[in-house]
Design a protein around this motif. Structure first.
Motif, PDB file in Angstrom:
ATOM      1  N   ARG A   9      56.015   3.577  44.376  1.00 57.47           N
ATOM      2  CA  ARG A   9      55.852   2.300  45.071  1.00 57.47           C
ATOM      3  C   ARG A   9      55.310   1.304  44.074  1.00 57.47           C
ATOM      4  N   GLU A  10      55.699   0.063  44.215  1.00 62.00           N
ATOM      5  CA  GLU A  10      55.217  -1.002  43.345  1.00 62.00           C
ATOM      6  C   GLU A  10      54.245  -1.857  44.144  1.00 62.00           C
ATOM      7  N   VAL A  11      53.041  -2.054  43.595  1.00 61.34           N
ATOM      8  CA  VAL A  11      51.992  -2.799  44.291  1.00 61.34           C
ATOM      9  C   VAL A  11      51.518  -3.938  43.397  1.00 61.34           C
ATOM     10  N   ALA A  12      51.553  -5.156  43.930  1.00 61.69           N
ATOM     11  CA  ALA A  12      51.068  -6.326  43.184  1.00 61.69           C
ATOM     12  C   ALA A  12      49.546  -6.275  43.102  1.00 61.69           C
ATOM     13  N   VAL A  13      49.009  -6.462  41.882  1.00 54.66           N
ATOM     14  CA  VAL A  13      47.574  -6.386  41.655  1.00 54.66           C
ATOM     15  C   VAL A  13      47.113  -7.492  40.707  1.00 54.66           C
ATOM     16  N   ARG A  14      45.843  -7.800  40.789  1.00 59.60           N
ATOM     17  CA  ARG A  14      45.148  -8.614  39.787  1.00 59.60           C
ATOM     18  C   ARG A  14      44.037  -7.723  39.254  1.00 59.60           C
ATOM     19  N   ILE A  15      43.995  -7.546  37.941  1.00 60.59           N
ATOM     20  CA  ILE A  15      43.050  -6.622  37.316  1.00 60.59           C
ATOM     21  C   ILE A  15      42.199  -7.367  36.298  1.00 60.59           C
ATOM     22  N   LEU A  16      40.881  -7.161  36.372  1.00 60.35           N
ATOM     23  CA  LEU A  16      39.966  -7.669  35.357  1.00 60.35           C
ATOM     24  C   LEU A  16      39.610  -6.493  34.450  1.00 60.35           C
ATOM     25  N   VAL A  17      39.864  -6.635  33.150  1.00 59.50           N
ATOM     26  CA  VAL A  17      39.559  -5.568  32.205  1.00 59.50           C
ATOM     27  C   VAL A  17      38.319  -5.921  31.395  1.00 59.50           C
ATOM     28  N   ASP A  18      37.764  -4.921  30.749  1.00 59.48           N
ATOM     29  CA  ASP A  18      36.463  -5.078  30.107  1.00 59.48           C
ATOM     30  C   ASP A  18      36.442  -6.005  28.895  1.00 59.48           C
ATOM     31  N   ASP A  19      37.586  -6.452  28.413  1.00 56.26           N
ATOM     32  CA  ASP A  19      37.587  -7.438  27.330  1.00 56.26           C
ATOM     33  C   ASP A  19      37.662  -8.871  27.864  1.00 56.26           C
ATOM     34  N   ALA A  67      39.193   3.536  32.431  1.00 55.56           N
ATOM     35  CA  ALA A  67      37.816   3.299  31.987  1.00 55.56           C
ATOM     36  C   ALA A  67      37.575   1.841  31.622  1.00 55.56           C
ATOM     37  N   GLY A  68      38.623   1.109  31.268  1.00 52.50           N
ATOM     38  CA  GLY A  68      38.489  -0.297  30.895  1.00 52.50           C
ATOM     39  C   GLY A  68      38.701  -1.280  32.030  1.00 52.50           C
ATOM     40  N   ILE A  69      38.949  -0.780  33.230  1.00 53.75           N
ATOM     41  CA  ILE A  69      39.183  -1.651  34.390  1.00 53.75           C
ATOM     42  C   ILE A  69      37.847  -1.946  35.060  1.00 53.75           C
ATOM     43  N   ILE A  70      37.499  -3.222  35.190  1.00 51.95           N
ATOM     44  CA  ILE A  70      36.275  -3.612  35.899  1.00 51.95           C
ATOM     45  C   ILE A  70      36.559  -3.663  37.397  1.00 51.95           C
ATOM     46  N   TRP A  71      37.618  -4.384  37.772  1.00 51.44           N
ATOM     47  CA  TRP A  71      38.023  -4.401  39.176  1.00 51.44           C
ATOM     48  C   TRP A  71      39.504  -4.634  39.307  1.00 51.44           C
ATOM     49  N   VAL A  72      40.026  -4.206  40.465  1.00 53.70           N
ATOM     50  CA  VAL A  72      41.423  -4.420  40.841  1.00 53.70           C
ATOM     51  C   VAL A  72      41.406  -5.119  42.191  1.00 53.70           C
ATOM     52  N   GLN A  73      42.084  -6.252  42.284  1.00 57.98           N
ATOM     53  CA  GLN A  73      42.103  -7.005  43.541  1.00 57.98           C
ATOM     54  C   GLN A  73      43.478  -6.877  44.191  1.00 57.98           C
ATOM     55  N   LEU A  74      43.448  -6.598  45.500  1.00 59.13           N
ATOM     56  CA  LEU A  74      44.656  -6.422  46.294  1.00 59.13           C
ATOM     57  C   LEU A  74      44.672  -7.407  47.447  1.00 59.13           C
ATOM     58  N   THR A  75      45.866  -7.834  47.825  1.00 53.92           N
ATOM     59  CA  THR A  75      46.036  -8.684  48.997  1.00 53.92           C
ATOM     60  C   THR A  75      47.195  -8.130  49.815  1.00 53.92           C
ATOM     61  N   GLY A  76      47.449  -8.752  50.959  1.00 52.69           N
ATOM     62  CA  GLY A  76      48.598  -8.386  51.776  1.00 52.69           C
ATOM     63  C   GLY A  76      48.548  -6.968  52.306  1.00 52.69           C
ATOM     64  N   SER A  77      49.713  -6.324  52.315  1.00 56.01           N
ATOM     65  CA  SER A  77      49.815  -4.992  52.915  1.00 56.01           C
ATOM     66  C   SER A  77      49.030  -3.944  52.131  1.00 56.01           C
ATOM     67  N   ALA A  78      48.902  -4.108  50.808  1.00 56.49           N
ATOM     68  CA  ALA A  78      48.129  -3.146  50.011  1.00 56.49           C
ATOM     69  C   ALA A  78      46.655  -3.184  50.400  1.00 56.49           C
ATOM     70  N   ALA A  79      46.130  -4.383  50.668  1.00 55.32           N
ATOM     71  CA  ALA A  79      44.736  -4.516  51.111  1.00 55.32           C
ATOM     72  C   ALA A  79      44.577  -3.974  52.525  1.00 55.32           C
TER      73      ALA A  79
END
Length: 158
Positions: A9-19, A67-79
């Motif tokens: 499945r493909e899920v749209a995400v916004r990811i903040l990484v540690d850099d 390990a480098g992912i601070i947060w992953v944000q989901l909206t819509g059906s994934a949330a």
């Protein structure tokens, strides 16, 4: 060859990484997970035996170390999928102060046995990523980047 294709499945995400970069892209999860239902992003990120996740950003595809992912944000059906899975435990507004001075505000849903229903019990028993619920979004915060947790008035948006 189609017979070697892995269903996903493909899920749209916004990811903040540690850099400090924010990546808008597509994360891939299994079509069938536990109990025959599709695997959600929280389950996928909390898998202990996989340290990397495939991510597609525009035309660029690569493997991202969890390990480098601070947060992953989901909206819509994934949330909504993760919100449905959360159940009906006590809801507590919180502010997570993260490494690097970032704050994330939302609601924790504490689903724990009554004798272990404190926030500290929940945080210590959770997987690598914690779901924080907001207005139409779910932010999956990596526990290792959480520096402080405030509830009540300390969780109000400033």
């Amino acid at each position: 060859m189609e017979i070697y294709r892995i269903p996903r499945r493909e899920v749209a995400v916004r990811i903040l990484v540690d850099d400090g970069r924010t990546l808008d892209g597509t994360l891939f999860t299994a079509e069938t997970g536990a109990a025959g239902r599709p695997e959600d992003v929280l389950q996928h990120l909390n898998e202990l035996d996989e340290d990397f996740v495939p991510l597609l950003c525009g035309k660029d595809s690569f493997l991202l170390n969890k390990a480098g992912i601070i947060w992953v944000q989901l909206t819509g059906s994934a949330a909504a999928e993760i919100a449905d899975e959360a159940g009906s435990g006590p809801r507590l507004p919180v502010r997570f102060s993260l490494a690097g001075g970032i704050s994330v505000v939302g609601t924790l849903v504490i689903v724990m046995p009554l004798e272990r229903s404190r926030v500290v019990d929940y945080l210590n028993a959770s997987g690598r990523f914690l779901p924080l619920f907001g207005e139409g979004t779910v932010t999956l915060v990596q526990r290792g980047f959480v520096v402080t947790v405030r509830s009540g008035q300390g969780a109000e948006r400033v």
